[in-house]
Enzyme design. Structure first.
Site, PDB file in Angstrom:
ATOM      1  N   LYS A 119     -10.022  22.743  14.020  1.00 27.55           N
ATOM      2  CA  LYS A 119     -11.125  23.228  13.192  1.00 27.55           C
ATOM      3  C   LYS A 119     -11.705  24.533  13.714  1.00 27.55           C
ATOM      4  O   LYS A 119     -12.153  25.367  12.934  1.00 27.55           O
ATOM      5  CB  LYS A 119     -12.243  22.171  13.103  1.00 27.55           C
ATOM      6  CG  LYS A 119     -11.897  21.017  12.198  1.00 27.55           C
ATOM      7  CD  LYS A 119     -13.157  20.318  11.723  1.00 27.55           C
ATOM      8  CE  LYS A 119     -12.821  19.174  10.790  1.00 27.55           C
ATOM      9  NZ  LYS A 119     -13.988  18.357  10.449  1.00 27.55           N
ATOM     10  N   LYS A 138       0.017  17.293   2.315  1.00 29.36           N
ATOM     11  CA  LYS A 138      -0.972  16.268   1.995  1.00 29.36           C
ATOM     12  C   LYS A 138      -1.826  16.682   0.787  1.00 29.36           C
ATOM     13  O   LYS A 138      -2.143  17.860   0.640  1.00 29.36           O
ATOM     14  CB  LYS A 138      -1.899  16.121   3.213  1.00 29.36           C
ATOM     15  CG  LYS A 138      -2.138  14.686   3.636  1.00 29.36           C
ATOM     16  CD  LYS A 138      -2.834  14.642   4.970  1.00 29.36           C
ATOM     17  CE  LYS A 138      -4.083  13.808   4.882  1.00 29.36           C
ATOM     18  NZ  LYS A 138      -4.724  13.591   6.181  1.00 29.36           N
ATOM     19  N   LYS A 149      -8.367  18.677  -0.859  1.00 31.84           N
ATOM     20  CA  LYS A 149      -9.425  19.259  -1.689  1.00 31.84           C
ATOM     21  C   LYS A 149      -9.382  20.780  -1.640  1.00 31.84           C
ATOM     22  O   LYS A 149      -9.942  21.437  -2.503  1.00 31.84           O
ATOM     23  CB  LYS A 149     -10.793  18.760  -1.232  1.00 31.84           C
ATOM     24  CG  LYS A 149     -11.205  19.278   0.137  1.00 31.84           C
ATOM     25  CD  LYS A 149     -12.609  18.832   0.470  1.00 31.84           C
ATOM     26  CE  LYS A 149     -12.964  19.048   1.920  1.00 31.84           C
ATOM     27  NZ  LYS A 149     -13.112  20.413   2.374  1.00 31.84           N
TER      28      LYS A 149
END
Ligand code: TRP
Length: 347
Positions: free
Chosen positions: A122, A205, A208
């Site tokens: 991240k 995957k 969003k």
């Protein structure tokens, strides 16, 4: 039984799990987590938390955060989380999470956090510019779980390392303060959970953040849109195989079959027994009908709930009170063990 044995057996199996308030919940979130939460609430005392404190470890627009928190709560309720049976609340309303997280910041070692792969991912290349909160994300997650002495934590594979850290923190705390305040929680990695892949690329995957909305089925998509996205889903020209082995090397076919099996609550073998030898021209409409029958009632209910945001806020506030009632005595014990005078005055 003495009061404390009663207490222990009540606490024997308690589930805690958290979900980030991010917009655009999709089929992957539903089949990967939410559906499991719904079924677990029948077996365990369940506490489900919309983790708004975790969300702000990266900047959130305040209006979007409010909207996403309500959306996630609505999706959980619409999917079948019972707010009588389970506790549903947003994290920031129960200050014990932050209080315990601070204490855990003083228990966890830099070396332990330096190993966390999610932080590395991240934070990316510009680590110096990541928030301190993002770095301490796992100690807050440990606090979420241990503030309730939860014994079982349903999470996806990607959260396994954070769960191991939670166990390390619990163990270190108990050992430093020579107590047995915290149990070591067990991860419940969803064995049956389906890893849902993008409808446009069977090797990525469902996400969003994919720029193509056709890559995912959102929980709020209506029946027409669901049908259309499945019709447009990428496939290969061959018919479906009759055996599982025939799916090897066919990521898109595998994904659609897996989605069908998950939605129909059956095995891949069962799907192939029915559709083996038939082409996608037959399979896609059947999958579309199934997806619509399972998802559109949830989407409809979500939309209905979101028309009255004050009702959602009231449900979350009620959940927060019930959550606080559980964690307050646990935090009192922690404060005492640590040597803090007095009580925290959150109410
Ligand atoms: N980190 C989890 C995720 O990204 C969310 C989360 C926060 C969580 N606190 C938790 C999950 C406590 C389980 C238990 O998916």
């Amino acid at each position: 039984m003495t009061d404390s044995t009663v207490q222990k057996s009540v606490e024997k199996s308690r589930i805690f799990s958290g979900i980030q308030p991010t917009g655009n919940l999709h089929l992957g979130n539903y089949l990967g987590a939410i559906r499991n939460w719904v079924s677990l609430q029948h077996e365990f005392e369940s506490i489900y938390c919309v983790v708004d404190l975790h969300a702000i470890t990266v900047h959130q627009n305040p209006g979007d955060l409010r909207k996403s928190t309500r959306e996630v709560a609505a999706s959980l309720i619409a999917a079948g989380i019972s707010t009588d049976r389970s506790i549903l609340f947003n994290q920031s309303c129960v200050p014990q999470h932050a209080e315990l997280a601070w204490i855990f910041n003083c228990v966890a070692r830099l070396g332990w956090l330096n190993r966390m792969t999610q932080f590395k991912e991240k934070a990316g290349k510009n680590r110096e510019n990541a928030s301190v909160g993002l770095y301490a994300y796992p100690t807050l997650m440990a606090a979420d779980i241990l503030a309730y002495r939860a014994t079982h934590v349903p999470v996806g594979e990607d959260q396994k390392q954070h769960l191991e850290l939670t166990r390390d923190i619990a163990q270190a705390f108990n050992s430093i303060f020579e107590c047995e305040v915290f149990p070591l929680p067990e991860p419940q990695i969803f064995g049956s959970a389906t890893r849902v892949m993008s409808l446009r690329d069977g090797s990525a995957k469902m996400s969003k953040s994919d720029i193509s909305d056709n890559s995912r089925i959102n929980m709020t998509d209506n029946a027409d849109l669901i049908m259309q996205k499945i019709r447009k889903a990428k496939t290969d020209p061959d018919a479906l195989p009759s055996e599982v082995a025939g799916l090897v090397g066919r990521p898109e076919a595998s994904n659609l079959v897996a989605i069908y099996a998950a939605l129909a609550d059956c095995r891949i073998e069962d799907v192939l027994a029915e559709f083996g030898g038939r082409g996608f021209g037959d399979f896609k409409p059947a999958l579309g009908d199934l997806a619509v029958s399972k998802l559109s009632p949830i989407g409809d209910e979500m939309r209905r709930l979101l028309k009255n945001p004050a009702d959602i806020d009231a449900i979350l506030a009620d959940g927060a009170e019930r959550a606080a009632a559980i964690t307050r005595p646990i935090l009192a014990e922690v404060r005492d063990v640590v040597g803090f005078l007095g009580a925290s005055t959150d109410l």
